[in-house]
Design a protein around this motif. Structure first.
Motif, PDB file in Angstrom:
ATOM      1  N   TYR A  18      61.067  32.652  27.203  1.00 13.28           N
ATOM      2  CA  TYR A  18      59.990  33.350  26.493  1.00 13.28           C
ATOM      3  C   TYR A  18      58.622  32.754  26.813  1.00 13.28           C
ATOM      4  CZ  TYR A  18      63.051  36.632  24.367  1.00 13.28           C
ATOM      5  OH  TYR A  18      63.929  37.672  24.218  1.00 13.28           O
ATOM      6  N   TYR A  25      54.881  39.680  28.088  1.00  8.56           N
ATOM      7  CA  TYR A  25      55.843  40.089  27.054  1.00  8.56           C
ATOM      8  C   TYR A  25      55.486  41.440  26.440  1.00  8.56           C
ATOM      9  CZ  TYR A  25      58.651  40.149  22.841  1.00  8.56           C
ATOM     10  OH  TYR A  25      59.535  40.535  21.859  1.00  8.56           O
ATOM     11  N   ALA A  69      60.024  33.399  14.498  1.00 14.63           N
ATOM     12  CA  ALA A  69      59.932  33.856  15.891  1.00 14.63           C
ATOM     13  C   ALA A  69      58.937  35.010  16.055  1.00 14.63           C
ATOM     14  CB  ALA A  69      61.324  34.254  16.413  1.00 14.63           C
ATOM     15  N   PRO A  70      57.719  34.855  15.587  1.00 17.33           N
ATOM     16  CA  PRO A  70      56.751  35.966  15.638  1.00 17.33           C
ATOM     17  C   PRO A  70      56.250  36.298  17.029  1.00 17.33           C
ATOM     18  CG  PRO A  70      55.660  33.952  14.939  1.00 17.33           C
ATOM     19  CD  PRO A  70      57.140  33.648  14.989  1.00 17.33           C
ATOM     20  N   GLY A  71      56.344  35.323  17.947  1.00 15.49           N
ATOM     21  CA  GLY A  71      55.927  35.581  19.318  1.00 15.49           C
ATOM     22  C   GLY A  71      54.491  36.046  19.415  1.00 15.49           C
ATOM     23  N   ASP A  90      57.483  29.532  15.468  1.00 17.70           N
ATOM     24  CA  ASP A  90      57.992  29.940  16.780  1.00 17.70           C
ATOM     25  C   ASP A  90      58.028  28.683  17.658  1.00 17.70           C
ATOM     26  OD1 ASP A  90      58.002  32.962  18.429  1.00 17.70           O
ATOM     27  OD2 ASP A  90      57.987  31.117  19.624  1.00 17.70           O
ATOM     28  N   GLY A  91      58.967  28.634  18.577  1.00 11.67           N
ATOM     29  CA  GLY A  91      59.092  27.459  19.433  1.00 11.67           C
ATOM     30  C   GLY A  91      58.172  27.466  20.632  1.00 11.67           C
ATOM     31  N   SER A  92      57.504  28.588  20.885  1.00 12.90           N
ATOM     32  CA  SER A  92      56.731  28.721  22.121  1.00 12.90           C
ATOM     33  C   SER A  92      55.234  28.808  21.849  1.00 12.90           C
ATOM     34  CB  SER A  92      57.181  29.974  22.884  1.00 12.90           C
ATOM     35  OG  SER A  92      56.307  30.219  23.956  1.00 12.90           O
ATOM     36  N   MET A  95      53.864  31.858  23.734  1.00 10.10           N
ATOM     37  CA  MET A  95      53.964  33.154  23.047  1.00 10.10           C
ATOM     38  C   MET A  95      52.929  33.239  21.921  1.00 10.10           C
ATOM     39  SD  MET A  95      56.345  35.233  24.307  1.00 10.10           S
ATOM     40  CE  MET A  95      57.089  36.288  23.051  1.00 10.10           C
ATOM     41  N   ALA A 112      57.992  25.125  16.374  1.00 13.53           N
ATOM     42  CA  ALA A 112      59.206  24.383  16.020  1.00 13.53           C
ATOM     43  C   ALA A 112      60.435  25.151  16.496  1.00 13.53           C
ATOM     44  CB  ALA A 112      59.278  24.197  14.509  1.00 13.53           C
ATOM     45  N   ASP A 113      61.518  24.397  16.659  1.00 13.16           N
ATOM     46  CA  ASP A 113      62.807  24.983  17.046  1.00 13.16           C
ATOM     47  C   ASP A 113      63.476  25.548  15.795  1.00 13.16           C
ATOM     48  OD1 ASP A 113      65.335  25.619  17.863  1.00 13.16           O
ATOM     49  OD2 ASP A 113      65.818  23.630  18.645  1.00 13.16           O
ATOM     50  N   LEU A 114      63.674  26.852  15.790  1.00 10.65           N
ATOM     51  CA  LEU A 114      64.220  27.498  14.594  1.00 10.65           C
ATOM     52  C   LEU A 114      65.664  27.119  14.311  1.00 10.65           C
ATOM     53  CD1 LEU A 114      62.656  31.049  14.730  1.00 10.65           C
ATOM     54  CD2 LEU A 114      62.458  29.364  12.895  1.00 10.65           C
ATOM     55  N   THR A 129      61.717  39.703  13.633  1.00 10.99           N
ATOM     56  CA  THR A 129      61.799  40.903  14.460  1.00 10.99           C
ATOM     57  C   THR A 129      62.226  40.505  15.874  1.00 10.99           C
ATOM     58  OG1 THR A 129      59.454  40.809  15.095  1.00 10.99           O
ATOM     59  CG2 THR A 129      59.984  42.000  13.077  1.00 10.99           C
ATOM     60  N   PHE A 130      63.239  41.186  16.359  1.00  9.64           N
ATOM     61  CA  PHE A 130      63.799  40.926  17.691  1.00  9.64           C
ATOM     62  C   PHE A 130      64.156  39.440  17.841  1.00  9.64           C
ATOM     63  CE2 PHE A 130      61.490  44.828  17.692  1.00  9.64           C
ATOM     64  CZ  PHE A 130      62.387  45.694  18.295  1.00  9.64           C
ATOM     65  N   HIS A 134      69.155  37.016  19.187  1.00  8.40           N
ATOM     66  CA  HIS A 134      69.121  35.774  19.971  1.00  8.40           C
ATOM     67  C   HIS A 134      69.794  34.609  19.257  1.00  8.40           C
ATOM     68  CE1 HIS A 134      66.661  37.791  22.824  1.00  8.40           C
ATOM     69  NE2 HIS A 134      65.607  37.885  22.044  1.00  8.40           N
TER      70      HIS A 134
HETATM   71  N1  SAM Z   1      59.051  38.692  16.963  1.00  9.42           N
HETATM   72  C1  SAM Z   1      58.420  38.997  18.220  1.00  9.42           C
HETATM   73  C2  SAM Z   1      58.560  40.463  18.528  1.00  9.42           C
HETATM   74  O1  SAM Z   1      59.074  41.217  17.687  1.00  9.42           O
HETATM   75  O2  SAM Z   1      58.133  40.891  19.601  1.00  9.42           O
HETATM   76  C3  SAM Z   1      58.976  38.118  19.358  1.00  9.42           C
HETATM   77  C4  SAM Z   1      60.456  38.252  19.590  1.00  9.42           C
HETATM   78  S1  SAM Z   1      60.953  37.501  21.144  1.00  9.42           S
HETATM   79  C5  SAM Z   1      62.292  38.554  21.581  1.00  9.42           C
HETATM   80  C6  SAM Z   1      61.800  36.037  20.652  1.00  9.42           C
HETATM   81  C7  SAM Z   1      60.899  34.935  20.135  1.00  9.42           C
HETATM   82  O3  SAM Z   1      61.713  33.824  19.775  1.00  9.42           O
HETATM   83  C8  SAM Z   1      59.899  34.393  21.144  1.00  9.42           C
HETATM   84  O4  SAM Z   1      58.601  34.385  20.584  1.00  9.42           O
HETATM   85  C9  SAM Z   1      60.377  32.970  21.432  1.00  9.42           C
HETATM   86  O5  SAM Z   1      59.324  32.078  21.721  1.00  9.42           O
HETATM   87  C10 SAM Z   1      61.087  32.632  20.157  1.00  9.42           C
HETATM   88  N2  SAM Z   1      62.119  31.609  20.299  1.00  9.42           N
HETATM   89  C11 SAM Z   1      63.116  31.568  21.200  1.00  9.42           C
HETATM   90  N3  SAM Z   1      63.910  30.493  20.974  1.00  9.42           N
HETATM   91  C12 SAM Z   1      63.372  29.843  19.906  1.00  9.42           C
HETATM   92  C13 SAM Z   1      63.730  28.667  19.192  1.00  9.42           C
HETATM   93  N4  SAM Z   1      64.814  27.959  19.507  1.00  9.42           N
HETATM   94  N5  SAM Z   1      62.964  28.279  18.159  1.00  9.42           N
HETATM   95  C14 SAM Z   1      61.864  29.006  17.800  1.00  9.42           C
HETATM   96  N6  SAM Z   1      61.485  30.139  18.437  1.00  9.42           N
HETATM   97  C15 SAM Z   1      62.232  30.550  19.483  1.00  9.42           C
END
Ligand code: SAM
Length: 230
Positions: A18, A25, A69-71, A90-92, A95, A112-114, A129-130, A134
């Motif tokens: 991501y 994205y 994970a708001p991205g 969110d971890g990124s 993003m 942070a790592d969720l 969302t989305f 994962h």
């Molecule tokens: N919520 C947004 C959307 O609806 O478009 C983004 C969804 S995107 C599919 C997945 C998100 O999960 C990314 O922003 C990514 O950085 C985050 N992510 C992936 N692995 C993660 C983790 N281990 N901890 C925190 N965030 C993580």
């Protein structure tokens, strides 16, 4: 237990994917570039996205909202104006750098790592969302338990995610079990977790955590759910 349990390395690869994809994205959500499938298909996409958004708009989110994970903020922009506080986790950083609400005064952002993050704060609603697709199968129950722990009694859960038809999107190179190989714009490949949970699987995990959940489909493309903590 799933046949192919996901390792810490797999989760790190998913997060790195991501971060690498961050600049492009939003092409996916906005149906640009390779995701532009023509007016007819695009209008179905936006119409079904609107169904999920309408469900979010109708939900009682309360004052204090946690978005996991708001991205890049596709859904944060709908949450921030309604919230007294909006906490983004969110971890990124890559993003989040594209998320337009991070500078808003009521928004707090944590990188942070969720799968390990926790807080003693409690929220009126938790939105993801989305993201649920994962989450590895073997972590689904504990994910909902953690979501429930972050909610005040009576609090709201909202989620939206892809339906299985999304496996035919142009950035998907292969699928196997709960893994999916994704193509980045430069042609490199990354393996992520992608689970298409049934409504029953999600409802069951939520109920065990003390959340009543209703899951619906928008038609063909998306699945969404609204829940309440007992
Ligand atoms: N919520 C947004 C959307 O609806 O478009 C983004 C969804 S995107 C599919 C997945 C998100 O999960 C990314 O922003 C990514 O950085 C985050 N992510 C992936 N692995 C993660 C983790 N281990 N901890 C925190 N965030 C993580």
């Amino acid at each position: 237990m799933a046949e192919d349990p996901i390792t810490e390395g797999d989760l790190a690869e998913q997060l790195a994917y991501y971060s690498q994809r961050a600049p492009h994205y939003d092409d996916w959500w906005l149906r640009r570039g390779v995701f532009d499938k023509g007016d007819a298909a695009n209008s179905v996409w936006f119409r079904e996205a609107g169904v999920a958004l309408a469900a979010l708009e109708a939900a009682d989110l309360g004052a204090d909202v946690l978005e996991l994970a708001p991205g890049t903020g596709t859904w944060s922009v709908h949450l921030a104006p309604r919230a007294a506080t909006l906490t983004l986790v969110d971890g990124s950083a890559e993003m989040l750098a594209h998320n337009p609400v991070t500078a808003s005064p009521q928004v707090r952002t944590q990188i942070a790592d969720l799968f390990t993050w926790d807080t003693e704060e409690r929220f009126d609603s938790v939105v993801f969302t989305f993201w649920i697709s994962h989450v590895p199968r073997e972590r689904l129950a504990s994910f909902f338990t953690r979501v429930a722990s972050w909610l005040r009694p009576g609090g709201t859960v909202f989620f939206v995610d892809d339906a299985p038809v999304s496996s035919s999107e142009p950035h998907v190179a292969a699928t196997a079990g709960q893994k999916m190989v994704r193509l980045l714009n430069d042609g490199t490949r990354a393996t992520i977790v992608k689970n298409f949970y049934t409504a029953d699987e999600l409802v069951d995990a939520a109920v065990r955590a003390g959340i009543t959940l209703q899951v619906q489909e928008t038609g063909t493309l998306f699945q969404y759910g609204l829940g309440r903590k007992h």
